[in-house]
Motif scaffolding. Structure first.
Motif, PDB file in Angstrom:
ATOM      1  N   PHE A  68       0.727  -1.143  -0.139  1.00 28.01           N
ATOM      2  CA  PHE A  68      -0.030  -0.124  -0.126  1.00 28.01           C
ATOM      3  C   PHE A  68       1.011   1.441  -0.076  1.00 28.01           C
ATOM      4  N   LYS A  69       0.252   2.490  -0.567  1.00 27.34           N
ATOM      5  CA  LYS A  69       1.088   3.694  -0.800  1.00 27.34           C
ATOM      6  C   LYS A  69       1.594   4.093   0.843  1.00 27.34           C
ATOM      7  N   GLN A  70       0.666   4.170   1.828  1.00 29.52           N
ATOM      8  CA  GLN A  70       1.162   4.481   2.952  1.00 29.52           C
ATOM      9  C   GLN A  70       2.654   3.768   3.477  1.00 29.52           C
ATOM     10  N   SER A  71       2.259   2.493   3.368  1.00 25.99           N
ATOM     11  CA  SER A  71       3.574   1.759   3.705  1.00 25.99           C
ATOM     12  C   SER A  71       5.030   1.980   2.870  1.00 25.99           C
ATOM     13  N   ARG A  72       4.657   2.288   1.677  1.00 28.46           N
ATOM     14  CA  ARG A  72       5.704   2.434   0.656  1.00 28.46           C
ATOM     15  C   ARG A  72       6.446   3.837   0.863  1.00 28.46           C
ATOM     16  N   LEU A  73       5.455   4.972   1.320  1.00 27.75           N
ATOM     17  CA  LEU A  73       6.056   6.055   1.704  1.00 27.75           C
ATOM     18  C   LEU A  73       6.786   5.969   3.128  1.00 27.75           C
ATOM     19  N   ARG A  74       6.237   5.145   3.828  1.00 28.87           N
ATOM     20  CA  ARG A  74       6.723   5.215   5.386  1.00 28.87           C
ATOM     21  C   ARG A  74       8.023   4.452   5.294  1.00 28.87           C
ATOM     22  N   SER A  75       8.197   3.466   4.447  1.00 32.73           N
ATOM     23  CA  SER A  75       9.457   2.783   4.645  1.00 32.73           C
ATOM     24  C   SER A  75      10.522   3.153   3.443  1.00 32.73           C
ATOM     25  N   SER A  76      10.199   4.307   2.776  1.00 34.99           N
ATOM     26  CA  SER A  76      11.145   4.613   1.597  1.00 34.99           C
ATOM     27  C   SER A  76      11.681   3.531   0.810  1.00 34.99           C
ATOM     28  N   ALA A  77      10.597   2.758   0.387  1.00 34.84           N
ATOM     29  CA  ALA A  77      11.048   1.669  -0.582  1.00 34.84           C
ATOM     30  C   ALA A  77      11.382   2.015  -1.733  1.00 34.84           C
ATOM     31  N   PRO A  78      12.062   1.265  -2.494  1.00 39.62           N
ATOM     32  CA  PRO A  78      12.493   1.580  -3.859  1.00 39.62           C
ATOM     33  C   PRO A  78      11.335   1.178  -4.807  1.00 39.62           C
ATOM     34  N   THR A  79      11.306   1.920  -5.867  1.00 39.27           N
ATOM     35  CA  THR A  79      10.445   1.667  -7.207  1.00 39.27           C
ATOM     36  C   THR A  79      10.609   0.208  -7.392  1.00 39.27           C
ATOM     37  N   LEU A  80       9.574  -0.780  -7.517  1.00 42.11           N
ATOM     38  CA  LEU A  80       9.713  -1.751  -7.759  1.00 42.11           C
ATOM     39  C   LEU A  80       9.472  -2.235  -9.319  1.00 42.11           C
ATOM     40  N   ARG A  81      10.202  -3.173 -10.075  1.00 43.02           N
ATOM     41  CA  ARG A  81      10.096  -3.436 -11.302  1.00 43.02           C
ATOM     42  C   ARG A  81      10.440  -4.833 -11.409  1.00 43.02           C
ATOM     43  N   ASP A  82       9.545  -5.511 -12.528  1.00 47.59           N
ATOM     44  CA  ASP A  82       9.817  -6.787 -12.927  1.00 47.59           C
ATOM     45  C   ASP A  82      11.186  -7.272 -13.041  1.00 47.59           C
ATOM     46  N   GLY A  83      11.480  -8.494 -12.569  1.00 48.89           N
ATOM     47  CA  GLY A  83      13.018  -8.946 -12.547  1.00 48.89           C
ATOM     48  C   GLY A  83      13.718  -8.543 -11.168  1.00 48.89           C
ATOM     49  N   MET A  84      13.166  -7.520 -10.482  1.00 49.96           N
ATOM     50  CA  MET A  84      14.180  -7.181  -9.302  1.00 49.96           C
ATOM     51  C   MET A  84      14.157  -8.079  -8.395  1.00 49.96           C
ATOM     52  N   ASP A  98     -11.357 -12.247  -3.293  1.00 54.73           N
ATOM     53  CA  ASP A  98     -10.716 -13.061  -4.363  1.00 54.73           C
ATOM     54  C   ASP A  98     -10.217 -14.397  -4.233  1.00 54.73           C
ATOM     55  N   GLY A  99     -10.358 -14.784  -2.720  1.00 52.07           N
ATOM     56  CA  GLY A  99     -10.005 -15.902  -2.286  1.00 52.07           C
ATOM     57  C   GLY A  99      -8.486 -16.254  -2.403  1.00 52.07           C
ATOM     58  N   LYS A 100      -7.499 -15.355  -2.086  1.00 50.88           N
ATOM     59  CA  LYS A 100      -6.149 -15.166  -2.302  1.00 50.88           C
ATOM     60  C   LYS A 100      -5.373 -14.927  -1.067  1.00 50.88           C
ATOM     61  N   LEU A 101      -4.441 -15.878  -0.889  1.00 51.79           N
ATOM     62  CA  LEU A 101      -3.430 -15.772   0.258  1.00 51.79           C
ATOM     63  C   LEU A 101      -2.554 -14.628  -0.343  1.00 51.79           C
ATOM     64  N   GLN A 102      -2.398 -13.530   0.578  1.00 53.46           N
ATOM     65  CA  GLN A 102      -1.520 -12.375   0.174  1.00 53.46           C
ATOM     66  C   GLN A 102      -0.603 -11.993   1.203  1.00 53.46           C
ATOM     67  N   LEU A 103       0.571 -11.527   0.659  1.00 50.35           N
ATOM     68  CA  LEU A 103       1.560 -10.680   1.661  1.00 50.35           C
ATOM     69  C   LEU A 103       1.321  -9.291   1.547  1.00 50.35           C
ATOM     70  N   TYR A 104       1.145  -8.680   2.819  1.00 41.94           N
ATOM     71  CA  TYR A 104       0.878  -7.247   2.723  1.00 41.94           C
ATOM     72  C   TYR A 104       2.168  -6.663   3.083  1.00 41.94           C
ATOM     73  N   VAL A 105       2.773  -6.045   2.564  1.00 42.82           N
ATOM     74  CA  VAL A 105       4.254  -5.615   2.642  1.00 42.82           C
ATOM     75  C   VAL A 105       4.348  -4.300   3.543  1.00 42.82           C
ATOM     76  N   GLU A 106       5.214  -4.412   4.515  1.00 44.11           N
ATOM     77  CA  GLU A 106       5.494  -3.362   5.013  1.00 44.11           C
ATOM     78  C   GLU A 106       6.686  -2.675   4.856  1.00 44.11           C
ATOM     79  N   SER A 107       7.793  -3.338   4.263  1.00 38.81           N
ATOM     80  CA  SER A 107       9.115  -2.640   3.707  1.00 38.81           C
ATOM     81  C   SER A 107       9.716  -3.612   2.846  1.00 38.81           C
ATOM     82  N   ALA A 108      10.633  -2.931   1.993  1.00 37.29           N
ATOM     83  CA  ALA A 108      11.361  -3.756   0.852  1.00 37.29           C
ATOM     84  C   ALA A 108      12.741  -3.477   0.682  1.00 37.29           C
ATOM     85  N   GLU A 109      13.428  -4.308   0.542  1.00 34.38           N
ATOM     86  CA  GLU A 109      14.998  -4.121   0.506  1.00 34.38           C
ATOM     87  C   GLU A 109      15.436  -4.760  -0.863  1.00 34.38           C
TER      88      GLU A 109
END
Length: 411
Positions: A68-84, A98-109
């Motif tokens: 989510f946008k708030q988590s991205r801004l809060r964690s100063s995460a990099p811009t994600l792109r395919d293959g990263m 949707d019946g989906k198991l999901q990971l709700y991301v808080e930060s990315a490295e």
């Protein structure tokens, strides 16, 4: 973790109740609420809201992720792109709708370029070193192909789009479909075989190889070496039309022309017959104008020739000569009358002069004229006659014949 109890095995529950149970069960697992996982980003999409949805995968599995946008801004995460390659911290939950198991991301490295893209870059560098992507290899497409080969799935929506474009733009062309799998592990060999089959058939003048949009995994067959080499050895020019405008595959680099989409590939393969109609109308109008100008020029030339003909016509010249003849005749008659008048006056004067000198006048005064018969020779001396000569003596009122009796002496 608080245990939840489901109804008995033989008692049915609703999907919603089961979904709520799964979500609550996952969210009460402390280990799943603070998980760190790494893998490769794929099928990444960031919406205008700022929320990012993507798949995290490795060679054996994949996991749906939401950032989510708030988590991205809060964690100063990099811009994600395919293959990263990336390591994520977050929590696991169940998305009931949707019946989906999901990971709700808080930060990315970021961990660097994914293994899939590393393999792609190595293959690209090797093929480029061989000269397969060189511009001088690119061939000019035929302007008006009579037969077009297409390599794609017979069930693909992209095939319907390409056929629609070809039918609208250039219905004169005939299409040969070489069916192929364009997704999955068998797709690369299937695509290469279809390309080889069209070349062996030999009737197509240009080939379109492609498929519609999809994730990088779905388009990956067009990055495989077997497909790239099949395009490179094709004796028929190849147009690649894979995915959307932002999608690039190795097939694009080796093809004679890269189109942004399958529809764009069909557009590039043939001319637009409507443009021909417009051009034909323009040429028709241009020809009409040229014909009018030419006819006007010819009409002017005819008028000029007619004018010259009228002034140089034998009839006109004859009439002119007739007039000149009449004028000359008139001048000649006037001249003749003048000459005759002069001659008449001269003759009259000579007549008077002759009359004045005429022997008749002398005879009228009592003289006579003696002539020798029969030659009428004038006798002016006795020496001109001999005895027996016949003479005539002309007097005023007639002629007296005489004969000389004897020869006369001189007086």
């Amino acid at each position: 973790m608080t245990a939840m109890h489901l109804p008995g095995f033989n008692e049915a529950i609703s999907v919603s109740a089961l979904s709520v149970f799964l979500r609550e069960w996952l969210e009460t697992n402390d280990m799943l609420q603070d998980v760190r996982v790494y893998g490769e980003v794929s099928n990444c999409k960031t919406y205008p809201s700022g929320h990012c949805y993507f798949t995290l995968k490795d060679s054996g599995a994949q996991l749906n992720c939401v950032f989510f946008k708030q988590s991205r801004l809060r964690s100063s995460a990099p811009t994600l792109r395919d293959g990263m390659g990336i390591a994520l911290n977050g929590r696991i939950s169940f998305y009931e709708r949707d019946g989906k198991l999901q990971l709700y991301v808080e930060s990315a490295e970021p961990l660097g370029v994914g293994a899939l893209f590393e393999r792609l870059e190595r293959l690209k560098a090797r093929l480029e070193a061989e000269g397969l992507f060189a511009e001088e290899r690119k061939r000019v497409l035929p302007e008006r192909p009579e037969v077009i080969g297409i390599v794609t799935s017979p069930q693909a929506a992209a095939l319907r789009d390409m056929l629609r474009v070809l039918r609208q733009r250039y219905p004169l062309a005939r299409v040969i479909l070489a069916p192929a799998q364009v997704q999955g592990s068998d797709a690369p060999a299937s695509i290469a075989a279809a390309l080889d089959a069209l070349n062996e058939h030999g009737e197509a003048e240009v080939i379109i190889a492609g498929r519609g949009g999809g994730s990088i995994e779905e388009l990956w067959a067009f990055n495989e070496e077997v497909v790239v080499r099949a395009i490179a050895r094709s004796s028929i020019p190849v147009i690649s039309g894979v995915g959307h405008e932002t999608d690039f595959t190795l097939a694009d680099f080796v093809a004679d022309l890269r189109a942004s989409t399958p529809t764009a590939a069909a557009t590039a393969a043939v001319p637009n017959i409507e443009d021909w109609r417009i051009e034909l109308l323009d040429r028709q109008q241009e020809l009409g104008s040229l014909m009018e100008e030419r006819l006007e020029e010819l009409a002017a030339q005819v008028a000029d020739l007619q004018y010259q003909l009228e002034h140089r016509s034998p009839v006109g010249q004859i009439n002119n000569y007739r007039q000149q003849l009449d004028e000359a005749s008139e001048r000649m008659q006037t001249h003749m009358r003048h000459l005759l008048s002069i001659r008449a006056e001269r003759l009259s004067g000579q007549t008077l002069q002759l009359h004045a000198l005429s022997p008749l006048l002398t005879i009228a005064r009592g003289y006579a004229v003696v002539r020798h018969e029969p030659d009428q020779r004038l006798i002016t001396s006795v020496k001109q006659v001999q005895a027996g000569d016949a003479l005539s003596i002309q007097v005023q009122d007639g002629s007296i014949p005489v004969t000389v009796r004897e020869e006369l002496g001189s007086v």
